[in-house]
Design an enzyme around this catalytic site. Structure first.
Site, PDB file in Angstrom:
ATOM      1  CE1 TYR A  65     -59.620 -80.701  69.481  1.00  0.00           C
ATOM      2  CE2 TYR A  65     -60.107 -80.980  71.819  1.00  0.00           C
ATOM      3  CZ  TYR A  65     -59.938 -81.520  70.558  1.00  0.00           C
ATOM      4  OH  TYR A  65     -60.088 -82.864  70.368  1.00  0.00           O
ATOM      5  CG  HIS A  95     -65.618 -90.721  66.843  1.00  0.00           C
ATOM      6  ND1 HIS A  95     -65.394 -89.974  65.721  1.00  0.00           N
ATOM      7  CD2 HIS A  95     -64.565 -90.476  67.683  1.00  0.00           C
ATOM      8  CE1 HIS A  95     -64.259 -89.294  65.859  1.00  0.00           C
ATOM      9  NE2 HIS A  95     -63.733 -89.598  67.032  1.00  0.00           N
ATOM     10  CG  ASN A 208     -63.094 -86.500  74.710  1.00  0.00           C
ATOM     11  OD1 ASN A 208     -62.246 -87.371  74.622  1.00  0.00           O
ATOM     12  ND2 ASN A 208     -63.098 -85.421  73.946  1.00  0.00           N
ATOM     13  CE1 TYR A 295     -47.438-124.505 102.652  1.00  0.00           C
ATOM     14  CE2 TYR A 295     -46.879-123.361 100.620  1.00  0.00           C
ATOM     15  CZ  TYR A 295     -46.498-123.905 101.825  1.00  0.00           C
ATOM     16  OH  TYR A 295     -45.195-123.853 102.204  1.00  0.00           O
ATOM     17  NE  ARG A 298     -50.528-124.970 106.681  1.00  0.00           N
ATOM     18  CZ  ARG A 298     -49.213-125.053 106.430  1.00  0.00           C
ATOM     19  NH1 ARG A 298     -48.376-124.192 106.962  1.00  0.00           N
ATOM     20  NH2 ARG A 298     -48.739-126.016 105.666  1.00  0.00           N
ATOM     21  CG  PHE A 343     -59.114 -87.833  77.388  1.00  0.00           C
ATOM     22  CD1 PHE A 343     -58.097 -88.631  76.906  1.00  0.00           C
ATOM     23  CD2 PHE A 343     -59.051 -86.473  77.144  1.00  0.00           C
ATOM     24  CE1 PHE A 343     -57.044 -88.110  76.195  1.00  0.00           C
ATOM     25  CE2 PHE A 343     -57.994 -85.930  76.443  1.00  0.00           C
ATOM     26  CZ  PHE A 343     -56.986 -86.750  75.959  1.00  0.00           C
ATOM     27  CD  GLU A 429     -57.180 -89.987  69.974  1.00  0.00           C
ATOM     28  OE1 GLU A 429     -57.478 -91.195  69.863  1.00  0.00           O
ATOM     29  OE2 GLU A 429     -57.981 -89.062  69.778  1.00  0.00           O
TER      30      GLU A 429
END
Length: 533
Positions: A65, A95, A208, A295, A298, A343, A429
């Site tokens: 791969y 990409h 990646n 508040y 304080r 990743f 994915e």
């Protein structure tokens, strides 16, 4: 937004990559201040050794791969040797599909540096020339144009990283060190950097990673270290000018709840308020009959301290990530090439979202302190809206509107991105982190916090002036005097926006925290990765 970083980060001229995991201040030094990058010789040796393994597998008739196959949903498609160079180039070109406004230069440089660090681990299988090219781009000040949208945070920041890789190939558009937009090929030629021709595995190795979201996390933590100190200063000025009490910040009271950040903020408040004639004027119970403060006055150490502890947790996660080698597949120490899920951006995405919640709450309590100063029913003797001629002048009425509007937006930005997921790549994915989106909204939130704090500091400075002839504490007086260098004192209404912007610049530059003598949190360094359990 330009927020000052610790002196150590500004002063680092050279950062060595590959000898040890980068420190947060080193990332900021390169990303924000242009520090030069040098490669450790042992890193280049590691890279060369693992590249030899990849080239051996590239000749194997069995598919591997990312080396001899397609990617993502096409992982089972075998690619013939003569087509693999085209495969790498096609991966990067396809990409590099970001859209929207340009991402800030410091973010892109952080992304590039962090990807370079992973490449230098020797776990990605790239050639030494790839590592050297990324270092050369950083040192030449060449910043690829990366677009706002395109990353789902898994498989890392694919689109942003692809825009960087495209520039390293001599394609796409970049900005030069002087900020000019030019073709990547032109910029590389001017810097005597040869464009990369990617080989097996290298395209994947360049995209990646979670480098964009991690880079933005580290920059945010540096900025927050300044702003949380500033929040303590602003709170002290508000307590003092509204005739609150500092008794609640006593160390023994704080120790009853042993939260680390709370103790730090309370100590800061005690230091900020020490020696105040205004505080001394109402310590006598016969003079001041109030039982306790609201508040927002304080509980400032509790809120600011919780934000400090959140930032420390995020810093721990970031430190672990800085020791990581994020890629898929990776080359292990014993020479295996293994697919993995490292990743995925969940660890970073969660803390980015957590910080956005803390930022919103610190801004929220700051805005409440500002509002109290402007309300004659709650400010203990100050004029309505701190106006000069009540009825004619509006004073700081609309400045508080601005703070309120920002706080409202910060609440929206605090909605977590990491709880969302949208499937992609033909359901390969099918669960993503949205960490890039979490980081982008945190950057906007931090800018908003700096403005809300600036409005409180500006308001409290005028309120301190209106307590004359009583003198403020030396620390709060010094901050008030700093504010007076860019913003006028009490008087008739005037054009207020420029003064708000000028005080915001003081907050973001670290000048307000510096005038108060605070800076310990800004210079802290996390545990080294080998100390992280």
């Amino acid at each position: 937004m330009t927020i000052v970083t610790p002196t150590s980060a500004r002063d680092l001229a050279v950062v060595t990559v590959g000898a040890a995991p980068l420190r947060p201040d080193e990332v900021v030094a390169v990303a924000r201040h242009g520090a030069r990058v040098e490669l450790a010789p042992e890193a280049l040796a590691r890279v060369a050794a693992t590249r030899a393994l990849v080239e051996g597998l590239a000749d194997d008739p069995e598919p591997h791969y990312g080396i001899s196959t397609g990617f993502g949903a096409l992982a089972t498609t075998f690619i013939a040797p003569e087509r693999r160079l085209q495969l790498q180039a096609s991966l990067i070109r396809s990409h590099a599909a970001g859209t929207g406004p340009e991402v800030e230069r410091e973010v892109v440089r952080a992304l590039m540096l962090l990807r370079l660090q992973t490449l230098a681990t020797g776990h990605t299988g790239v050639r030494p020339v790839v590592v050297q090219t990324y270092a050369a781009l950083l040192n030449a000040g060449i910043t690829p144009i990366v677009r706002e949208y395109g990353s789902l945070g898994c498989s890392g920041d694919l689109a942003p990283l692809a825009h960087v890789a495209l520039a390293a190939m001599g394609e796409g558009r970049v900005r030069t060190a002087s900020g000019d937009e030019v073709d990547a090929a032109e910029a590389l030629a001017a810097a005597s950097v040869s464009p990369l021709v990617l080989r097996e595995k290298e395209g994947l190795a360049l995209i990646n990673g979670t480098d964009g979201m991690l880079g933005m996390l580290l920059l945010a933590l540096h900025d927050l270290s300044v702003l949380l100190d500033t929040a303590d200063v602003a709170a002290g000025m508000s307590v003092e000018s509204q005739l609150g009490t500092d008794a609640v910040f006593a160390a023994d009271l704080q120790a009853l709840r042993p939260q680390v950040g709370q103790a730090v903020s309370a100590a800061n408040l005690r230091a900020v308020l020490a020696g105040s004639a205004i505080m001394a004027s109402h310590r006598d119970p016969a003079v001041c009959t109030r039982v306790q403060d609201a508040y927002s006055l304080r509980c400032s150490p509790q809120v600011h301290g919780a934000a400090r502890d959140t930032a420390d947790h995020a810093l721990l996660i970031a430190s672990r990530e800085l020791a990581a080698a994020v890629d898929n597949p990776v080359i292990t120490d014993d020479g295996r090439v293994e697919s993995n899920g490292n990743f995925h951006g969940a660890p970073v995405a969660y803390v980015l979202d957590f910080l956005a919640i803390a930022v919103a709450d610190v801004a929220s309590i700051s805005e409440r302190r500002t509002d109290r100063a402007l309300d004659r029913a709650r400010s203990n003797g100050l004029p309505p809206f701190l106006a000069d001629e009540v009825g004619v002048d509006s004073g700081f009425m609309i400045a508080q509107y601005a703070a309120a509007g920002i706080v409202s937006e910060l609440k929206r930005l605090a909605v977590p991105a990491s709880v969302d997921s949208i499937p992609s790549s033909a359901m390969q994915e099918d669960h993503v982190s949205m960490g890039w989106a979490a980081a982008r909204k945190l950057r906007r939130a931090i800018d908003g916090l700096s403005r809300v704090l600036a409005i409180e500091v500006l308001t409290a400075s005028r309120a301190l002036d209106l307590r004359a002839p009583l003198e403020p504490a030396p620390v709060t007086g010094a901050v008030r005097d700093l504010v007076r260098t860019v913003a006028g004192g009490p008087g008739p209404d005037r054009y207020l926006s420029p003064e708000m912007e000028a005080v915001t610049a003081l907050v973001q530059s670290g000048a307000v925290a510096g005038a108060a003598g605070l800076g310990g949190a800004a210079s802290r360094v996390p545990a080294s990765p080998d100390q992280v359990i």
